[in-house]
Design an enzyme around this catalytic site. Structure first.
Site, short mmCIF file in Angstrom:
data_model
loop_
_atom_site.label_atom_id
_atom_site.label_comp_id
_atom_site.label_asym_id
_atom_site.label_seq_id
_atom_site.Cartn_x
_atom_site.Cartn_y
_atom_site.Cartn_z
N GLU A 190 -0.11 3.41 -0.24
CA GLU A 190 -0.43 5.02 -0.73
C GLU A 190 0.58 5.80 -0.14
O GLU A 190 -0.01 6.62 0.76
CB GLU A 190 -1.75 5.21 -0.60
CG GLU A 190 -2.83 4.62 -1.58
CD GLU A 190 -4.24 5.01 -1.75
OE1 GLU A 190 -4.36 6.04 -0.98
OE2 GLU A 190 -4.95 4.49 -2.48
N GLU B 213 -7.01 -1.68 -4.92
CA GLU B 213 -8.03 -0.96 -4.42
C GLU B 213 -8.69 -0.27 -5.64
O GLU B 213 -8.33 0.25 -6.52
CB GLU B 213 -7.80 0.04 -3.24
CG GLU B 213 -7.41 -0.38 -2.24
CD GLU B 213 -7.37 0.74 -1.09
OE1 GLU B 213 -7.71 2.13 -1.24
OE2 GLU B 213 -6.40 0.55 -0.25
#
Ligand code: FCB
Length: 452
Positions: A168, A357
């Site tokens: 991320e 995720e």
């Protein structure tokens, strides 16, 4: 409607994800150097209740039991990250053999139990010594990061076949270099744009290094994605605000990687990134990943906000909108993951999507060896059902990893939000499988269906 694991096909990768700083502890043991999270979490009032990850789940000591637990729970794929300063205490230069040994033990034990290791190279814990030299805001990071990637692939690439370059980038550059709420706590547009551009270059460069050293490895990288919608549908200003936030949150890192450049058309402020660009950078930002990691938890609702600097937009929190939400104040909205997958599949260049995720934090009560987290079971079933829906419609999604194996250090929120399938008593390091862990395990064993 009921569905089972079989509906996803034999080749679908099921797993769980963790990150080094959130679980390992042993922050200054066996030659490990400090990372920006080690130093940031020592500062007052940065982390909820002044918690820190010095011990966390002490995975450094308990790794064998925890991996054995993965096996017991029938979880075939394990995504974890490498602490850069554990293997390279100064960021570059001398290698810490004990750090290498630790990851060798983790990898080898996974393989021994038939669990496939998936490694994230960078999950936010930059060596502190590199931060002293500017960290991600210094273009030298490309050399430092290349050194780290080279070291990991040469040491572990013979056994680990799935690699993710960054976790991320939008979150670690946005929260760490713009808002200052994550390590290293820097604020301002300039440090953010510099850090972001260098991270975007590193994500591609990391991919190139891995493929050059080991063409037999599959390379990916991960992105946060929150589907963005306008607060007032049909309102021109909210619509524009949503477009800008979407460009910032969801497009800024993936599009240059795909060769589309930064989304400056929809977010003018990104033009300022040019100040940090060198000749040929545009080309260097591009890399053809084998797979793309998509990480989704929620959606964001955005309204026009003339006083907000740069984007003139603001996110309206779930609690303000009176909708169901988790302890992170993230709206529970299963179609978000479907929308995210559809969006990614509209990028022709993406070969394979893995949901690296997805998960939720709730107040879990541990009573007599049981944690009845029915909300999490429902959350997971509802989100997984949406993944199936997207897959049935032809989206090339081929994996799903729950965030996360066990309760851990949730960055600025400390130990307060519990995301695990396994409950952790941080005082004793005792692990208790939650009902969600039992459910996931049975689902993976194919003994229980899930409802849609
Ligand atoms: C993601 C992070 C992960 C975890 C979850 C809840 O943004 O990648 O480390 O904190 O959120």
């Amino acid at each position: 409607m009921l569905f089972t694991k079989d509906d996803f096909g034999d080749d679908f990768k099921w797993g769980v994800s963790t990150a080094a700083y959130q679980i390992e502890g042993a922050h200054n043991i066996d030659g490990k150097g400090l990372s920006i999270w080690d130093t940031f979490s020592q500062k007052k009032k940065k982390i909820f209740n002044n918690h820190n990850g010095n011990t966390a789940c002490d995975f450094y000591t308990h790794y064998a039991d925890d991996i054995a637990l993965l096996y017991k729970l029938n979880i075939p794929n394990y995504r974890f990250s490498i602490s850069w300063s554990r293997i390279l205490p100064h960021g570059i230069g001398a290698v810490n053999i004990k750090g290498i040994d630790f990851y060798n033990k983790v990898i080898d034990f996974c393989l021994e139990l038939g669990i496939e290791p998936w490694i994230t190279l960078y999950h936010w814990d930059l060596p502190q010594e590199l931060q002293q030299k500017g960290g991600w805001a210094n273009r030298e990071i490309i050399n430092w990061f290349s050194y780290f990637v080279d070291c990991c692939i040469k040491n572990f690439g013979d056994r680990v076949k799935r690699w993710m370059v960054l976790n991320e980038p939008m979150v670690f550059t946005g929260a760490g270099y713009f808002l200052g709420v994550h390590a290293p706590g820097k604020k301002g547009l300039s440090s953010f744009l510099a850090a972001a551009h260098h991270a975007a270059l590193c994500q591609a460069e990391g991919g190139r290094i891995i493929k050059t050293l080991r063409s037999d490895c599959k390379v990916g990288t991960t992105f946060s994605y929150s589907h963005v919608e306008p607060y007032r549908t049909g309102n021109e200003k909210d619509l524009k605000a949503a477009l800008k936030v979407d460009a910032l949150l969801n497009r800024m890192f993936i599009e240059p990687l795909l060769g589309l450049g930064y989304p400056t058309k929809d977010l003018k402020i990104l033009e300022r990134i040019e100040r940090f660009m060198y000749p040929h950078d545009e080309k260097k930002l591009k890399f053809d990943m084998d797979f793309t990691g998509l990480q989704n938890y929620t959606r964001e609702i955005v309204s026009h906000a003339p006083l907000m600097p740069f984007v003139k937009a603001k996110i309206i929190k779930a609690s303000k909108r009176n909708v169901q939400h988790t302890l992170m104040d993230w709206e529970i909205h299963p179609p978000s993951i479907y929308n995210a997958l559809k969006r990614y599949s509209s990028y022709q260049q993406i070969k394979e999507i893995i949901v690296t995720e997805n998960g939720a934090a709730f107040t879990d009560a541990h009573e007599e060896g049981m944690v009845n987290d029915s909300e999490r079971v429902k959350y997971l079933q509802d989100y997984i059902a949406q993944v199936l829906l997207a897959k049935k419609e032809g989206v090339k999604v081929n994996g799903y990893f729950v965030w996360t194996l066990m309760d851990n250090f949730e960055w600025a929120e400390g130990f307060y939000p519990r995301f695990g399938l396994v409950y952790v008593d941080f005082a004793t390091q005792q692990r208790v499988v939650k009902n969600s862990g039992r459910w996931y395990s049975q689902f993976l064993k194919n003994t229980v269906p899930a409802s849609m």
